[in-house]
Design a protein around this motif. Structure first.
Motif, mmCIF file in Angstrom:
data_model
loop_
_atom_site.group_PDB
_atom_site.id
_atom_site.type_symbol
_atom_site.label_atom_id
_atom_site.label_comp_id
_atom_site.label_asym_id
_atom_site.label_seq_id
_atom_site.Cartn_x
_atom_site.Cartn_y
_atom_site.Cartn_z
ATOM 1 N N HIS A 63 -0.024 -17.055 -16.377
ATOM 2 C CA HIS A 63 -0.128 -15.630 -16.686
ATOM 3 C C HIS A 63 -0.254 -14.845 -15.385
ATOM 4 O O HIS A 63 -0.885 -15.310 -14.429
ATOM 5 N N LEU A 64 0.328 -13.648 -15.374
ATOM 6 C CA LEU A 64 0.291 -12.794 -14.190
ATOM 7 C C LEU A 64 -0.641 -11.613 -14.442
ATOM 8 O O LEU A 64 -0.363 -10.756 -15.283
ATOM 9 N N MET A 65 -1.739 -11.579 -13.732
ATOM 10 C CA MET A 65 -2.686 -10.469 -13.805
ATOM 11 C C MET A 65 -2.187 -9.347 -12.898
ATOM 12 O O MET A 65 -1.953 -9.564 -11.695
ATOM 13 N N ILE A 66 -2.002 -8.151 -13.470
ATOM 14 C CA ILE A 66 -1.494 -7.009 -12.707
ATOM 15 C C ILE A 66 -2.508 -5.870 -12.844
ATOM 16 O O ILE A 66 -2.419 -5.047 -13.768
ATOM 17 N N PRO A 67 -3.500 -5.822 -11.960
ATOM 18 C CA PRO A 67 -4.546 -4.803 -12.103
ATOM 19 C C PRO A 67 -4.011 -3.396 -11.869
ATOM 20 O O PRO A 67 -3.018 -3.182 -11.159
ATOM 21 N N GLY A 68 -4.705 -2.425 -12.455
ATOM 22 C CA GLY A 68 -4.505 -1.034 -12.097
ATOM 23 C C GLY A 68 -5.439 -0.699 -10.945
ATOM 24 O O GLY A 68 -5.749 -1.549 -10.102
ATOM 25 N N PHE A 69 -5.916 0.534 -10.906
ATOM 26 C CA PHE A 69 -6.871 0.957 -9.888
ATOM 27 C C PHE A 69 -8.252 0.454 -10.304
ATOM 28 O O PHE A 69 -8.861 0.974 -11.239
ATOM 29 N N VAL A 70 -8.705 -0.588 -9.626
ATOM 30 C CA VAL A 70 -10.005 -1.190 -9.908
ATOM 31 C C VAL A 70 -10.888 -0.998 -8.682
ATOM 32 O O VAL A 70 -10.464 -1.303 -7.557
ATOM 33 N N PHE A 71 -12.082 -0.519 -8.881
ATOM 34 C CA PHE A 71 -12.991 -0.243 -7.760
ATOM 35 C C PHE A 71 -13.651 -1.538 -7.313
ATOM 36 O O PHE A 71 -14.523 -2.079 -7.994
ATOM 37 N N THR A 72 -13.199 -2.051 -6.190
ATOM 38 C CA THR A 72 -13.735 -3.279 -5.613
ATOM 39 C C THR A 72 -13.985 -3.052 -4.128
ATOM 40 O O THR A 72 -13.644 -1.996 -3.582
ATOM 41 N N GLY A 73 -14.529 -4.046 -3.473
ATOM 42 C CA GLY A 73 -14.737 -3.937 -2.036
ATOM 43 C C GLY A 73 -13.438 -3.702 -1.288
ATOM 44 O O GLY A 73 -13.399 -2.994 -0.269
ATOM 45 N N MET A 74 -12.340 -4.286 -1.804
ATOM 46 C CA MET A 74 -11.050 -4.153 -1.128
ATOM 47 C C MET A 74 -10.469 -2.762 -1.298
ATOM 48 O O MET A 74 -9.811 -2.232 -0.411
#
Length: 285
Positions: free
Chosen positions: A191-202
């Motif tokens: 499966h391919l996870m394609i995040p949107g705008f997620v607030f992370t350290g990066m």
């Protein structure tokens, strides 16, 4: 309901697990009763993540392992696989999630190119090569989730090396899904996870408070789990500002650059600005 592979007592391996989506995934699976291996670069962040996950794990610290791993190095990913199977014996879920950002352009920052490709793309390739055969051999339901990016599909200008790395993850994961479904007796899916705008350290870029439009890592994991339950291959996450329809339209426009023989990246070409705006506003046929 959860995916049938994700049953209590089985194991999970997550790279890039010291923060962000990786840590949120590890926490969710541990709370579901899975035993979790967290892989990331050695240091305080990985140790703290393992402590945090152990607090929600059914068996506490006994159900959690922190394995320092540089995913760029095939030998270290091989040791990660060995450590995971030695600890828990039965692995249901592998998430090749480790990633970094880079600002390397088309013809600058050669070292940045090498670094981002070694982590974002070779880290996934190493994980697939080590874990896919091992999961197939178990003859049990199992999942491999690789973390891609919308930038690997629409390839916006300004961050070429990152786009290339995530485009490579997309192609690698698509080919893996095809190979697995054609492997006799295989019960493993990709499966391919394609995040949107997620607030992370990066993605924080110096910000300490989550922007209103950003999702939390936990929201992204919620969406991923729902998608896995449905059997989705493309786990295309929206966020507070971008709907799925907007993503689909942007991706459709990008594909039509080839079909219509438009200039490369015409979405950002001044001669096509009005046409793109009209396309986004028009109802889908």
């Amino acid at each position: 309901m959860a995916h049938p592979a994700l049953t209590p007592g089985r194991g999970a391996v997550i790279t890039g697990a010291a923060s962000g989506i990786g840590l949120a995934t590890a926490t969710r699976l541990a709370a579901m009763g899975l035993k979790v291996v967290l892989a990331d670069l050695p240091g305080a962040a990985l140790d703290a993540a393992a402590e945090s996950v152990a607090k929600v794990a059914k068996g506490g610290k006994a159900d959690v392992r922190a394995v320092p791993t540089d995913v760029c190095r095939h030998d270290q990913v091989a040791k990660l696989r060995e450590a995971a199977f030695a600890a828990f014996g039965d692995i249901a879920f592998v998430m090749n999630n480790a990633g970094i950002e880079a600002t390397a352009g088309s013809y600058d920052d050669y070292a940045g190119w090498e670094k981002v490709l070694s982590v974002n793309l070779w880290g996934v390739i190493n994980g697939v090569h080590e874990f896919a055969p091992a999961l197939i051999a178990q003859q049990k339901p199992a999942l491999i989730v690789n973390t891609g990016s919308k930038q690997g599909i629409t390839t916006p200008p300004g961050n070429t090396a990152y786009n290339v790395s995530k485009a490579g993850v997309k192609v690698t994961t698509e080919a893996l899904a095809h190979a697995l479904r054609n492997e006799p007796g295989c019960r493993v899916t990709a499966h391919l996870m394609i995040p949107g705008f997620v607030f992370t350290g990066m993605t924080a870029r110096g910000r300490t408070e989550k922007p209103a439009d950003a999702w939390t890592p936990e929201q992204a994991v919620d969406f991923m789990m729902e998608s896995l339950e449905r059997g989705d291959f493309y786990i295309l996450c929206p966020d507070g500002a971008v709907t799925r329809e907007m993503d689909e339209r942007r991706m459709e426009w990008a594909a039509n650059d080839i079909i219509q023989n438009r200039p490369a990246l015409s979405r950002w070409h001044p001669d096509y600005k009005d046409a793109f705006d009209a396309f986004m506003k028009a109802p889908r046929k």
